[in-house]
Design a protein around this motif. Structure first.
Motif, PDB file in Angstrom:
ATOM      1  N   UNK A 107       0.978  -1.315  -0.037  1.00 60.25           N
ATOM      2  CA  UNK A 107       0.040   0.101  -0.088  1.00 60.25           C
ATOM      3  C   UNK A 107       0.907   1.336  -0.120  1.00 60.25           C
ATOM      4  N   UNK A 108       2.252   0.927  -0.172  1.00 62.92           N
ATOM      5  CA  UNK A 108       3.019   2.166   0.033  1.00 62.92           C
ATOM      6  C   UNK A 108       3.323   2.734  -1.241  1.00 62.92           C
ATOM      7  N   UNK A 109       3.516   3.998  -1.474  1.00 62.90           N
ATOM      8  CA  UNK A 109       3.927   4.511  -2.927  1.00 62.90           C
ATOM      9  C   UNK A 109       5.209   4.103  -3.488  1.00 62.90           C
ATOM     10  N   UNK A 110       5.937   3.484  -2.616  1.00 65.64           N
ATOM     11  CA  UNK A 110       7.551   3.280  -3.093  1.00 65.64           C
ATOM     12  C   UNK A 110       7.617   1.746  -3.074  1.00 65.64           C
ATOM     13  N   UNK A 111       6.627   0.901  -3.100  1.00 61.29           N
ATOM     14  CA  UNK A 111       6.659  -0.555  -3.307  1.00 61.29           C
ATOM     15  C   UNK A 111       7.552  -0.992  -4.300  1.00 61.29           C
ATOM     16  N   UNK A 112       7.494  -0.327  -5.362  1.00 63.71           N
ATOM     17  CA  UNK A 112       8.712  -0.915  -6.406  1.00 63.71           C
ATOM     18  C   UNK A 112       9.867  -0.516  -6.145  1.00 63.71           C
ATOM     19  N   UNK A 113      10.084   0.262  -5.558  1.00 60.63           N
ATOM     20  CA  UNK A 113      11.865   0.916  -5.256  1.00 60.63           C
ATOM     21  C   UNK A 113      12.280  -0.287  -4.491  1.00 60.63           C
ATOM     22  N   UNK A 114      11.526  -0.681  -3.156  1.00 63.10           N
ATOM     23  CA  UNK A 114      11.621  -1.538  -2.423  1.00 63.10           C
ATOM     24  C   UNK A 114      11.852  -2.978  -2.929  1.00 63.10           C
ATOM     25  N   UNK A 115      10.959  -3.358  -4.089  1.00 64.01           N
ATOM     26  CA  UNK A 115      11.238  -4.539  -4.590  1.00 64.01           C
ATOM     27  C   UNK A 115      12.520  -4.657  -5.271  1.00 64.01           C
ATOM     28  N   UNK A 116      12.963  -3.557  -6.220  1.00 59.48           N
ATOM     29  CA  UNK A 116      14.380  -3.525  -6.765  1.00 59.48           C
ATOM     30  C   UNK A 116      15.316  -3.840  -5.738  1.00 59.48           C
ATOM     31  N   UNK A 117      15.173  -3.185  -4.538  1.00 60.26           N
ATOM     32  CA  UNK A 117      16.305  -2.952  -3.377  1.00 60.26           C
ATOM     33  C   UNK A 117      16.101  -4.364  -2.947  1.00 60.26           C
ATOM     34  N   UNK A 118      15.160  -5.174  -2.731  1.00 61.70           N
ATOM     35  CA  UNK A 118      15.499  -6.263  -1.836  1.00 61.70           C
ATOM     36  C   UNK A 118      15.749  -7.612  -2.828  1.00 61.70           C
ATOM     37  N   UNK A 119      15.264  -7.395  -3.979  1.00 62.18           N
ATOM     38  CA  UNK A 119      15.487  -8.462  -5.175  1.00 62.18           C
ATOM     39  C   UNK A 119      17.205  -8.679  -5.126  1.00 62.18           C
ATOM     40  N   UNK A 120      18.068  -7.666  -4.905  1.00 56.84           N
ATOM     41  CA  UNK A 120      19.480  -7.601  -4.971  1.00 56.84           C
ATOM     42  C   UNK A 120      20.133  -7.968  -3.541  1.00 56.84           C
ATOM     43  N   UNK A 121      19.088  -8.150  -2.562  1.00 53.64           N
ATOM     44  CA  UNK A 121      19.876  -8.372  -0.908  1.00 53.64           C
ATOM     45  C   UNK A 121      20.425 -10.072  -1.071  1.00 53.64           C
ATOM     46  N   UNK A 122      21.774  -9.964  -0.583  1.00 57.84           N
ATOM     47  CA  UNK A 122      22.355 -11.346  -0.335  1.00 57.84           C
ATOM     48  C   UNK A 122      21.667 -12.191   0.783  1.00 57.84           C
TER      49      UNK A 122
END
Length: 224
Positions: A107-122
């Motif tokens: 429900x957050x407007x930055x969900x897609x930015x978080x998606x990209x951030x988390x996909x690259x997490x080790x």
């Protein structure tokens, strides 16, 4: 007559009164830590209504039931992306992670930015959250996804992925097959060859998480 002010202390007292050791024992088997029946927890949230300051206090208390209640009464848009990133890393249990993603992050407007951030997490548990948002994007904002690339990654990495990450990747594979007819044949083929969750114990009247069964059943249901 004015309503009494709800404080962290009185809310924690309410949660403590609802705690049940039998519920805690069941939840422990699933990797969770809360001892409060979730129906009763939702009733508490309904009485409290939305309350962002209290939600933040409950989250910072670090108790699992308190954090689940926090996610029900918070105002998602009042968190910044950095808050949500920190909260995901603090979440600890599957239920808290699931509610954080579904009730707040999506429900957050930055969900897609978080998606990209988390996909690259080790950390595979953090990456799993990114894959859950990939699945969300299939119906919410398909244009941000490269479906062929996602299928390539699933094909090469899902078989050996850590359990929570594997589950999220498998869910994404299934939803690609269900929602995107042009990619359905490849999704089915990948699922058949990798056999991820093929033998997962599934209760009667529930759909198997094995992607080919899941895809075919849902497509048949939607077309019936």
């Amino acid at each position: 007559m004015t309503q009494p002010v709800t404080t962290l202390e009185t809310t924690l007292e309410t949660l403590a009164a609802l705690a049940d050791d039998k519920i805690l024992a069941v939840n422990h088997r699933h990797g969770d830590e809360h001892a409060v029946n979730l129906t009763k927890l939702r009733a508490v949230a309904k009485d409290l209504k939305k309350n962002q300051p209290l939600a933040v206090e409950l989250w910072n208390f670090e108790d699992s039931a308190a954090r689940l209640l926090s996610l029900l009464i918070c105002k998602p848009k009042e968190f910044c992306a950095a808050d949500l990133d920190r909260m995901l890393r603090e979440a600890r249990t599957p239920k808290i992670t699931d509610w954080l993603l579904n009730y707040v992050v999506k429900k957050h407007p930055q969900w897609d930015e978080l998606r990209l951030l988390w996909l690259d997490d080790s950390n595979p548990d953090i990456a799993a959250a990114g894959w859950s948002l990939n699945t969300f994007a299939i119906t919410k904002k398909l244009k941000v996804l490269d479906i062929d690339q996602l299928l390539n990654i699933i094909e090469s990495e899902m078989k050996t992925a850590a359990s929570r990450l594997q589950w999220s990747m498998n869910e994404c594979l299934a939803q690609i097959g269900i929602k995107l007819p042009d990619h359905r044949a490849r999704a089915l083929d990948i699922g058949e060859r990798l056999e991820v969750l093929k033998d997962y114990p599934t209760p009667p009247n529930c759909t198997s998480p094995f992607a080919p069964i899941w895809i075919n059943k849902m497509v048949k249901r939607e077309n019936s």
